[in-house]
Design a protein around this motif. Structure first.
Motif, PDB file in Angstrom:
ATOM      1  N   UNK A   1      -7.318   0.390  -5.521  1.00  0.00           N
ATOM      2  CA  UNK A   1      -8.258  -0.718  -5.370  1.00  0.00           C
ATOM      3  C   UNK A   1      -7.572  -1.791  -4.524  1.00  0.00           C
ATOM      4  N   UNK A   2      -8.192  -2.161  -3.402  1.00  0.00           N
ATOM      5  CA  UNK A   2      -7.690  -3.235  -2.554  1.00  0.00           C
ATOM      6  C   UNK A   2      -8.596  -4.437  -2.787  1.00  0.00           C
ATOM      7  N   UNK A   3      -8.049  -5.460  -3.480  1.00  0.00           N
ATOM      8  CA  UNK A   3      -8.862  -6.577  -3.947  1.00  0.00           C
ATOM      9  C   UNK A   3      -8.421  -7.868  -3.285  1.00  0.00           C
TER      10      UNK A   3
ATOM     11  N   UNK B   1      -4.591 -15.155   6.809  1.00  0.00           N
ATOM     12  CA  UNK B   1      -5.098 -14.509   8.021  1.00  0.00           C
ATOM     13  C   UNK B   1      -4.096 -13.404   8.399  1.00  0.00           C
ATOM     14  N   UNK B   2      -4.538 -12.157   8.273  1.00  0.00           N
ATOM     15  CA  UNK B   2      -3.634 -11.011   8.432  1.00  0.00           C
ATOM     16  C   UNK B   2      -4.000 -10.215   9.684  1.00  0.00           C
ATOM     17  N   UNK B   3      -2.983  -9.872  10.455  1.00  0.00           N
ATOM     18  CA  UNK B   3      -3.164  -8.999  11.622  1.00  0.00           C
ATOM     19  C   UNK B   3      -2.326  -7.751  11.378  1.00  0.00           C
ATOM     20  N   UNK B   4      -2.926  -6.802  10.680  1.00  0.00           N
ATOM     21  CA  UNK B   4      -2.193  -5.606  10.249  1.00  0.00           C
ATOM     22  C   UNK B   4      -2.552  -4.378  11.086  1.00  0.00           C
ATOM     23  N   UNK B   5      -3.251  -4.593  12.203  1.00  0.00           N
ATOM     24  CA  UNK B   5      -3.735  -3.483  13.030  1.00  0.00           C
ATOM     25  C   UNK B   5      -4.663  -2.607  12.184  1.00  0.00           C
ATOM     26  N   UNK B   6      -4.424  -1.303  12.100  1.00  0.00           N
ATOM     27  CA  UNK B   6      -5.309  -0.403  11.363  1.00  0.00           C
ATOM     28  C   UNK B   6      -4.695  -0.080  10.002  1.00  0.00           C
ATOM     29  N   UNK B   7      -5.362  -0.511   8.936  1.00  0.00           N
ATOM     30  CA  UNK B   7      -4.923  -0.177   7.587  1.00  0.00           C
ATOM     31  C   UNK B   7      -5.544   1.145   7.167  1.00  0.00           C
ATOM     32  N   UNK B   8      -4.731   2.099   6.738  1.00  0.00           N
ATOM     33  CA  UNK B   8      -5.227   3.409   6.313  1.00  0.00           C
ATOM     34  C   UNK B   8      -5.039   3.528   4.805  1.00  0.00           C
ATOM     35  N   UNK B   9      -6.139   3.678   4.092  1.00  0.00           N
ATOM     36  CA  UNK B   9      -6.082   3.875   2.641  1.00  0.00           C
ATOM     37  C   UNK B   9      -6.181   5.374   2.378  1.00  0.00           C
TER      38      UNK B   9
ATOM     39  N   UNK C   1       0.829  -1.214   0.000  1.00  0.00           N
ATOM     40  CA  UNK C   1       0.000   0.000   0.000  1.00  0.00           C
ATOM     41  C   UNK C   1       0.859   1.257   0.000  1.00  0.00           C
ATOM     42  N   UNK C   2       1.963   1.247   0.745  1.00  0.00           N
ATOM     43  CA  UNK C   2       2.839   2.419   0.760  1.00  0.00           C
ATOM     44  C   UNK C   2       3.468   2.646  -0.616  1.00  0.00           C
ATOM     45  N   UNK C   3       3.769   1.557  -1.317  1.00  0.00           N
ATOM     46  CA  UNK C   3       4.444   1.674  -2.609  1.00  0.00           C
ATOM     47  C   UNK C   3       3.491   1.983  -3.759  1.00  0.00           C
ATOM     48  N   UNK C   4       2.178   1.783  -3.544  1.00  0.00           N
ATOM     49  CA  UNK C   4       1.225   1.933  -4.641  1.00  0.00           C
ATOM     50  C   UNK C   4       1.051   3.394  -5.028  1.00  0.00           C
ATOM     51  N   UNK C   5       0.702   3.591  -6.305  1.00  0.00           N
ATOM     52  CA  UNK C   5       0.376   4.908  -6.828  1.00  0.00           C
ATOM     53  C   UNK C   5      -1.128   5.014  -7.014  1.00  0.00           C
TER      54      UNK C   5
ATOM     55  N   UNK D   1     -11.369   5.300  -3.551  1.00  0.00           N
ATOM     56  CA  UNK D   1     -10.809   4.025  -3.096  1.00  0.00           C
ATOM     57  C   UNK D   1     -11.861   2.914  -3.214  1.00  0.00           C
ATOM     58  N   UNK D   2     -11.370   1.668  -3.412  1.00  0.00           N
ATOM     59  CA  UNK D   2     -12.245   0.505  -3.520  1.00  0.00           C
ATOM     60  C   UNK D   2     -11.727  -0.595  -2.602  1.00  0.00           C
ATOM     61  N   UNK D   3     -12.632  -1.197  -1.802  1.00  0.00           N
ATOM     62  CA  UNK D   3     -12.304  -2.365  -0.982  1.00  0.00           C
ATOM     63  C   UNK D   3     -13.251  -3.481  -1.406  1.00  0.00           C
ATOM     64  N   UNK D   4     -12.691  -4.595  -1.875  1.00  0.00           N
ATOM     65  CA  UNK D   4     -13.495  -5.624  -2.534  1.00  0.00           C
ATOM     66  C   UNK D   4     -12.985  -7.011  -2.143  1.00  0.00           C
ATOM     67  N   UNK D   5     -13.864  -7.843  -1.549  1.00  0.00           N
ATOM     68  CA  UNK D   5     -13.580  -9.257  -1.418  1.00  0.00           C
ATOM     69  C   UNK D   5     -12.831  -9.694  -0.180  1.00  0.00           C
TER      70      UNK D   5
END
Length: 374
Positions: free
Chosen positions: A29-31, A16-24, A1-5, A54-58
């Protein structure tokens, strides 16, 4: 996410991901592929969106933190436009999907399941505060405080959602104007649906079912004006519709079936028009709390109508008065329900038809239909 444009799509594999709080904070698009799980560990808001487009899908989002001060959510949108949230599963989140000051956002085909046992420990499934042109389509919500909550939201659509088994309301709607909800199912919620302090609301082909309790109703209409209701089904509710301070509401081709009260319309309502509705199998068709009637009933079908049609025009020749004397007594003295289906109540109602005394004289349908209106 940091590297995305902006404009990039990020694919996330199953896991199974434990990423705490993801900030978009950019328009990406997060698919999810194969429903990857994002776990809030009962501590964090799982996804926070602060970017337009922004898009959150799936994804499957589970175990958000709980905080009444911060309204922690599975997915929360902050002051953004054109956000899309679709095809996600949210389980055991405090608030499910939360739109705060959003414009032209879509919430589509998500499944939201909560396990809150008390209103104080549960947030709303889909919560929209201060929005414009929102679309809530095809979601399934259960177990939350309110299934869908709108406050200060305008020009928006709620379409094809199923909101059931929520602690309080299937839909809670306040201070929101020019909105429409169509083809939704609101079933077995604590108090049904509540629409309050709003104007120009359109309601088409919704189902209000199995909402039982002392203060339960299919839908509460309180202090609303210029509404339109057509093609809705009210089945097996304590009250199908409870109206208080409602003005200029046009109700056409709705079905009221097997409710305690089909319609409770208080004396504070004005210019409410009911035409071509079907009233079938209700304990009481209409209840009211006063004798002043400033509303109009016309061409409805009432299964309790025992009049005649000598000219064969399919319209009864004598008016039908849907408010019975017994319903007026029950309205003022609820313990009188113990006499329900007794001989004395039938005698009271028959006597009242001959010599009206308690029931409002001008609350009547002057042209009742002999057969179902549709």
């Amino acid at each position: 996410m940091d590297a995305a444009l902006p404009g990039d799509t990020i694919f996330v594999d199953a896991g199974h991901y434990r990423e705490k709080n993801l900030i978009i904070d950019k328009s990406i698009v997060l698919k999810g592929i194969g429903s990857p799980v994002l776990d809030g560990e009962k501590k964090y808001e799982i996804i926070s969106i602060t970017a337009d487009g922004a898009v959150v899908d799936g994804f499957k989002l589970i175990h958000s933190g709980i905080s009444s001060l911060e309204d922690l959510s599975g997915i929360k949108v902050y002051d953004s436009r054109n956000v899309v949230i679709r095809n996600n599963i949210l389980e055991d989140t405090f608030f499910g999907i939360y739109i705060q000051n959003g414009v032209n956002c879509s919430i589509e085909n998500n499944q939201l399941i909560a396990i809150g046992l008390e209103e104080q420990q549960s947030g709303n499934g889909i919560h929209c505060w201060k929005g414009d042109s929102l679309r809530v389509i095809g979601n399934q919500i259960s177990g939350h405080r309110d299934g869908i909550y709108f406050e200060f939201v305008k020009n928006s659509v709620i379409w094809r959602n199923v909101s059931k088994n929520n602690l309080r309301y299937g839909l809670h709607f306040m201070f929101s104007n020019d909105d429409m909800y169509v083809n939704n199912v609101f079933r077995n919620n604590g108090s049904g649906v509540s629409v309050m302090y709003s104007n120009r609301i359109k309601m088409f082909s919704n189902y209000f079912e199995e909402n039982w309790g002392d203060a339960a109703h299919g839908i509460l209409l309180k202090e609303i004006s210029d509404g339109f209701m057509e093609g809705n089904y009210f089945k097996r509710n304590t009250s199908g519709i409870y109206m208080e301070g409602a003005n200029r509401i046009y109700m056409k081709r709705n079905v009221f079936e097997n409710n305690g009260w089909a319609l409770k319309i208080q004396a504070s309502c004005m210019d409410v028009v009911l035409e071509l509705n079907n009233f079938i199998g209700n304990t009481f068709d209409v209840g009211t709390n006063g004798s002043l009637v400033l509303n109009r009933f016309n061409n409805n079908y009432w299964d309790k109508y025992d009049g005649y049609d000598l000219d064969k025009d399919k319209i009864g020749d004598i008016p039908y008065r849907p408010v019975s004397m017994y319903s007026m007594i029950v309205e003022k003295y609820p313990p009188a329900m113990i006499l329900f289906r007794s001989f004395i109540t039938s005698l009271l109602d028959k006597t009242e038809k001959l010599i009206p005394s308690l029931t409002p004289e001008n609350l009547k349908d002057p042209a009742p239909m002999m057969k179902r209106a549709f």
